[in-house]
Write a protein that holds these residues in place. Structure first.
Motif, PDB file in Angstrom:
ATOM      1  N   PRO A  56       0.831  -1.215   0.000  1.00 41.09           N
ATOM      2  CA  PRO A  56       0.000   0.000   0.000  1.00 41.09           C
ATOM      3  C   PRO A  56       0.861   1.259   0.000  1.00 41.09           C
ATOM      4  O   PRO A  56       1.962   1.276   0.555  1.00 41.09           O
ATOM      5  CB  PRO A  56      -0.813  -0.127   1.289  1.00 41.09           C
ATOM      6  CG  PRO A  56      -0.038  -1.055   2.159  1.00 41.09           C
ATOM      7  CD  PRO A  56       0.691  -1.995   1.246  1.00 41.09           C
ATOM      8  N   GLN A  59      -1.237   7.704  -2.313  1.00 37.20           N
ATOM      9  CA  GLN A  59      -1.328   8.088  -3.722  1.00 37.20           C
ATOM     10  C   GLN A  59      -0.943   9.545  -3.963  1.00 37.20           C
ATOM     11  O   GLN A  59      -0.679   9.933  -5.103  1.00 37.20           O
ATOM     12  CB  GLN A  59      -2.729   7.798  -4.258  1.00 37.20           C
ATOM     13  CG  GLN A  59      -3.042   6.313  -4.334  1.00 37.20           C
ATOM     14  CD  GLN A  59      -4.305   6.023  -5.132  1.00 37.20           C
ATOM     15  OE1 GLN A  59      -4.765   6.841  -5.925  1.00 37.20           O
ATOM     16  NE2 GLN A  59      -4.874   4.838  -4.927  1.00 37.20           N
ATOM     17  N   ASP A 130       3.519  -2.219  -9.647  1.00 39.33           N
ATOM     18  CA  ASP A 130       3.209  -1.766  -8.292  1.00 39.33           C
ATOM     19  C   ASP A 130       3.369  -0.251  -8.195  1.00 39.33           C
ATOM     20  O   ASP A 130       4.359   0.314  -8.686  1.00 39.33           O
ATOM     21  CB  ASP A 130       4.144  -2.431  -7.283  1.00 39.33           C
ATOM     22  CG  ASP A 130       3.949  -3.940  -7.201  1.00 39.33           C
ATOM     23  OD1 ASP A 130       3.005  -4.446  -7.836  1.00 39.33           O
ATOM     24  OD2 ASP A 130       4.737  -4.595  -6.501  1.00 39.33           O
ATOM     25  N   SER A 132       4.182   1.317  -5.664  1.00 38.60           N
ATOM     26  CA  SER A 132       5.375   1.599  -4.860  1.00 38.60           C
ATOM     27  C   SER A 132       6.626   1.718  -5.722  1.00 38.60           C
ATOM     28  O   SER A 132       7.587   2.397  -5.343  1.00 38.60           O
ATOM     29  CB  SER A 132       5.570   0.502  -3.810  1.00 38.60           C
ATOM     30  OG  SER A 132       5.653  -0.780  -4.426  1.00 38.60           O
ATOM     31  N   GLU A 181      -6.086  -1.836  -6.416  1.00 35.11           N
ATOM     32  CA  GLU A 181      -5.374  -2.543  -5.351  1.00 35.11           C
ATOM     33  C   GLU A 181      -3.869  -2.266  -5.386  1.00 35.11           C
ATOM     34  O   GLU A 181      -3.039  -3.178  -5.441  1.00 35.11           O
ATOM     35  CB  GLU A 181      -5.661  -4.049  -5.423  1.00 35.11           C
ATOM     36  CG  GLU A 181      -7.114  -4.383  -5.097  1.00 35.11           C
ATOM     37  CD  GLU A 181      -7.383  -5.875  -5.039  1.00 35.11           C
ATOM     38  OE1 GLU A 181      -6.539  -6.656  -5.535  1.00 35.11           O
ATOM     39  OE2 GLU A 181      -8.440  -6.259  -4.508  1.00 35.11           O
ATOM     40  N   ASN A 182      -3.537  -0.972  -5.399  1.00 37.85           N
ATOM     41  CA  ASN A 182      -2.149  -0.501  -5.296  1.00 37.85           C
ATOM     42  C   ASN A 182      -1.274  -0.882  -6.490  1.00 37.85           C
ATOM     43  O   ASN A 182      -0.054  -0.995  -6.372  1.00 37.85           O
ATOM     44  CB  ASN A 182      -1.501  -1.008  -3.998  1.00 37.85           C
ATOM     45  CG  ASN A 182      -2.160  -0.410  -2.773  1.00 37.85           C
ATOM     46  OD1 ASN A 182      -2.196   0.810  -2.613  1.00 37.85           O
ATOM     47  ND2 ASN A 182      -2.703  -1.265  -1.922  1.00 37.85           N
TER      48      ASN A 182
END
Length: 484
Positions: A56, A59, A130, A132, A181-182
């Motif tokens: 997670p 954003q 992802d 991230s 979902e990330n």
């Protein structure tokens, strides 16, 4: 006595658990049979979703904003809006689901190839990354921070050489991807894998392809390149499975030496094509025509104006047009005119005394310069480009709007050559003693001729000859076709 009771209790427990196990097995078998008989036993969600959770993120730390969706079905809707024919390809089972994942070096996250579609003329790779992996603590303010896919590399397992394919993947701005979902879900389009010795460009006639290739993707993130590991991905294309319907026509048109016989119409997922025989006893077919495909529900799809000569077949040509996603029982082909040439030429002079070729600008002329096929040729405009020469724009005005034969600006074609080849059918002689042969481009009612700077400088007049002029033969015929 006590020992006997304990022994009986153990037997009861044993049979109790055996009964439970049997019931669970029966339930599991029943569930398997039920789902295996279901039409939707494997959904897009089951095939395409990543098999792990993404980290997670906040954003607000992302380099740009993307729309967030609430399901895998919404992701697929996003793809279907951008890729014509994808929905039909998925329904027919023509896409593959590699589910191959790779960590991006020096980034906090992974990417995954979720689905691949080889459509014949393009390869679409649907991937996720992802969120991230897209976040950088110290952002480089001097570069475009929106991430993008820079290249796709393919390699056979046994080969040492790697092919780098041209990609069509704009920076992942808002609208070029969605979040779920990330993860960011997006896609990249490449050309098909060319054969050995072929140039890196669109394949003219896609052939069957079924190979597993090691695939890597390079991302530009915050101005730096990050390449994934090579992952095995299956690429499959079957021309027969990409066809939706085949049609045959009812008749042949013949008049005054011209014969037109539509032979075959194939509707496909990503493209459709028409095969037609065209012959003229007194002129050469220019491999171009004005034709439209019509369906019963009102669709009108123009056939590409330039047709390709079918190799080894005399007077047989193929024309392509955009897909028709419904498969009607009947269609009709409306041919307004065909384009011919018989070697005629015309010449005219361009007066440069009133313009300054060293200055960029547009000069309206609107002067009649020649006449051929009952069509008046006008010099409409001279566009000067400084040190880059000038353009001469011609306009073609038929003397009778309804006349069956008239001059047009469609460029002459090399007979049997590729659609993008144009011969240099314009000869220019400059007053300064220099001359050149150039090509031209245009439409049915106008032409642009580019004149190099060396021909314009120190000259007050140009003599231009347009050779092998192209004219139309008006036929206005409709051919009906029925599905086989």
């Amino acid at each position: 006595m006590i020992e006997r009771v304990i022994h009986m209790w153990k037997n009861i427990n044993k049979w109790k658990w055996l009964g439970i196990i049997v019931v669970l097995l029966i339930f599991a078998i029943g569930t398997y049979v039920t789902t295996s008989d279901s039409k939707d036993r494997i959904t897009y969600t089951q095939k395409a979703k990543p098999q792990r959770k993404a980290k997670p993120v906040n954003q607000d730390d992302l380099p740009t904003k993307w729309q967030e969706v609430e399901s895998y079905e919404k992701i697929n809707d996003f793809y279907k809006e951008r890729v014509p024919g994808l929905e039909i390809a998925q329904e027919k089972g023509l896409t593959t689901f590699p589910q191959e994942t790779s960590k991006l070096p020096q980034r906090d996250g992974r990417m995954q190839i979720n689905e691949v579609w080889h459509s014949g003329r393009s390869i679409y790779i649907f991937y996720s990354i992802d969120l991230s992996a897209l976040i950088t603590e110290e952002t480089n303010n001097y570069v475009n921070n929106v991430p993008s896919v820079e290249e796709v590399k393919l390699k056979k397992k046994q080969d040492a050489d790697t092919q780098t394919l041209s990609t069509h993947a704009p920076p992942m701005q808002y609208g070029e991807g969605v979040i779920f979902e990330n993860r960011l879900y997006s896609m990249v389009q490449t050309i098909p894998i060319p054969k050995e010795g072929e140039p890196d460009r669109m394949v003219p006639n896609p052939e069957e392809f079924n190979q597993q290739l090691l695939t890597s993707m390079t991302f530009r993130i915050d101005g730096h390149m990050y390449e994934s590991k090579s992952m095995p991905v299956q690429y499959t294309f079957d021309p027969d499975k990409n066809r939706l319907g085949q049609y045959t026509f009812d008749r042949t048109y013949q008049n005054d030496g011209l014969a037109i016989e539509p032979l075959e119409l194939n509707l496909g997922i990503t493209e459709s094509f028409l095969k037609v025989r065209v012959d003229h006893h007194q002129a050469q077919f220019n491999s171009s025509m004005n034709a439209t495909l019509k369906t019963a529900n009102g669709q009108q799809i123009p056939i590409t104006p330039f047709l390709q000569k079918v190799e080894g077949k005399e007077n047989i040509y193929e024309g392509y047009f955009r897909p028709v996603y419904s498969v009607p029982e009947e269609v009709s082909l409306e041919v307004k005119n065909v384009h011919l040439t018989n070697g005629d030429s015309f010449s005219f002079n361009v007066d440069l005394s009133e313009i300054n070729p060293k200055v960029r600008g547009n000069t309206s002329v609107n002067k009649k310069a020649a006449e051929i096929y009952n069509t008046d040729v006008y010099i409409e405009q001279l566009n000067t480009h400084g040190a880059h020469g000038m353009d001469v724009r011609l306009g073609f005005r038929p003397q009778d709007f309804e006349q069956p034969k008239k001059l047009i600006g469609i460029s002459p074609r090399q007979m049997g050559g590729p659609a993008f080849e144009r011969p240099k059918n314009v000869h220019i002689e400059s007053e300064n003693g220099k001359e050149a042969n150039v090509e031209y481009g245009g439409s049915e009612d106008s032409v642009y001729i580019n004149v190099k700077d060396s021909l314009v400088q120190d000259a007050s007049n140009l003599e231009i000859t347009l050779k092998n002029a192209v004219f139309t033969e008006q036929i206005n015929q409709t051919f009906k076709a029925e599905r086989e």
